[in-house]
Each structure stands twice: as structure tokens, then as C-alpha cells.
Design a protein around this motif. Structure first.
Motif, PDB file in Angstrom:
ATOM      1  N   MET A 107       0.886  -1.158   0.000  1.00 18.95           N
ATOM      2  CA  MET A 107       0.000   0.000   0.000  1.00 18.95           C
ATOM      3  C   MET A 107       0.924   1.208   0.000  1.00 18.95           C
ATOM      4  SD  MET A 107      -2.861   1.089   2.746  1.00 18.95           S
ATOM      5  CE  MET A 107      -3.017   2.819   3.124  1.00 18.95           C
ATOM      6  N   LEU A 108       0.911   1.947  -1.099  1.00 19.40           N
ATOM      7  CA  LEU A 108       1.767   3.120  -1.257  1.00 19.40           C
ATOM      8  C   LEU A 108       0.937   4.369  -1.038  1.00 19.40           C
ATOM      9  CD1 LEU A 108       3.489   1.872  -4.517  1.00 19.40           C
ATOM     10  CD2 LEU A 108       4.281   1.566  -2.165  1.00 19.40           C
ATOM     11  N   VAL A 109       1.460   5.299  -0.273  1.00 22.02           N
ATOM     12  CA  VAL A 109       0.724   6.514   0.053  1.00 22.02           C
ATOM     13  C   VAL A 109       1.210   7.650  -0.844  1.00 22.02           C
ATOM     14  CG1 VAL A 109       0.132   8.130   1.898  1.00 22.02           C
ATOM     15  CG2 VAL A 109       0.476   5.702   2.431  1.00 22.02           C
ATOM     16  N   VAL A 110       0.258   8.321  -1.491  1.00 21.13           N
ATOM     17  CA  VAL A 110       0.569   9.426  -2.395  1.00 21.13           C
ATOM     18  C   VAL A 110      -0.273  10.633  -2.007  1.00 21.13           C
ATOM     19  CG1 VAL A 110       1.254   7.920  -4.305  1.00 21.13           C
ATOM     20  CG2 VAL A 110      -1.129   8.618  -4.087  1.00 21.13           C
ATOM     21  N   ALA A 111       0.122  11.801  -2.497  1.00 20.60           N
ATOM     22  CA  ALA A 111      -0.530  13.051  -2.094  1.00 20.60           C
ATOM     23  C   ALA A 111      -1.687  13.476  -2.989  1.00 20.60           C
ATOM     24  CB  ALA A 111       0.508  14.172  -2.024  1.00 20.60           C
ATOM     25  N   SER A 112      -1.784  12.903  -4.197  1.00 27.64           N
ATOM     26  CA  SER A 112      -2.831  13.359  -5.119  1.00 27.64           C
ATOM     27  C   SER A 112      -3.267  12.227  -6.053  1.00 27.64           C
ATOM     28  CB  SER A 112      -2.315  14.527  -5.965  1.00 27.64           C
ATOM     29  OG  SER A 112      -1.311  14.068  -6.854  1.00 27.64           O
TER      30      SER A 112
END
Length: 125
Positions: A107-112
Motif C-alpha cells: 500500500m503506497l501513500v501518495v498526495a494526489s
């Protein structure tokens, strides 16, 4: 959660409680995605304030995951979680460690959304 495969191989997960489908429907949707036998990526946002599912629902999900583990590992490349605020990113990053150990994919967290779609494209190449 609601599964939206309309932009496959980008599959959006709607985590808002008011849009949630039942566990059986979500697992059927996920089974249908795996049956395509093509790599895909989940994209999601929100979902860390929802109530914890009861033990029977968690057991159902765990059993489904165990039964489908080879296909999950083969076809789901990642879940990209869009978290626009620092607080959301912090919650998502903490959860991502547990998530990966259970599901077997990151699970990769991104800002947009744009960053999520760009990263998804790279993962699917």
C-alpha cells in the motif's frame, strides 16, 4: 467499500461508509477482477475512520484472501492510497505496514490522484 473497475486496470475503491457494499459483494467484485487474469492496481482514499468490521466479516475476508493468495500476488501490483493532508498520510503510512503483511502487496501513500495514476502506470509497465 465499493469496488469500481470501470477504468481497469486502475480500480478505484470507495471507502466512504455511506457508499459501502456488503462484504460478499466486495469479495465477488474482487474475485471477478482476479478472474480477468491481468495485472491491476487499486486506488483509494479515506477509510481510516470507518467502524471496524465484526469478527465474522473479518473471518470471511481472511478466508477469501487465503483461498486467492496466489492470484492476489500475481495480479494485484499495489494499492495506491491518496492522502492529501499530513494527518491522513500519517494514518495511511501506519496502516500500510499492517496492510502489506496481511494482503501481500504494498500500500503506497501518495498526495494526489494525479500522483496515484502516474505511479499506477509505472507499476503496470
Amino acid at each position: 467499500m465499493r469496488v469500481d473497475p470501470s477504468r481497469f486496470p486502475l480500480v478505484w475503491l470507495d471507502n466512504t461508509p455511506e457508499n459501502a457494499d456488503g462484504t460478499d459483494e466486495v469479495l465477488a467484485d474482487m474475485s471477478a477482477l482476479l478472474a480477468r487474469e491481468q495485472p491491476f492496481v487499486f486506488l483509494a482514499s479515506g477509510g481510516f475512520d470507518a467502524p471496524e468490521p465484526d469478527i465474522e466479516e473479518r473471518r470471511k475476508v481472511a478466508n477469501w484472501m487465503k483461498a486467492n493468495k496466489p492470484l492476489i500476488l500475481r495480479f494485484i501490483k499495489a494499492q495506491l492510497h491518496v492522502a492529501s493532508s499530513e494527518d491522513e498520510r500519517s494514518k495511511a503510512l501506519a496502516f500500510s505496514r499492517i496492510f502489506e503483511s496481511f494482503w501481500g502487496y504494498p500500500m503506497l501513500v501518495v498526495a494526489s490522484t494525479e500522483e496515484a495514476e502516474s505511479k499506477a502506470a509505472a507499476l503496470l509497465r
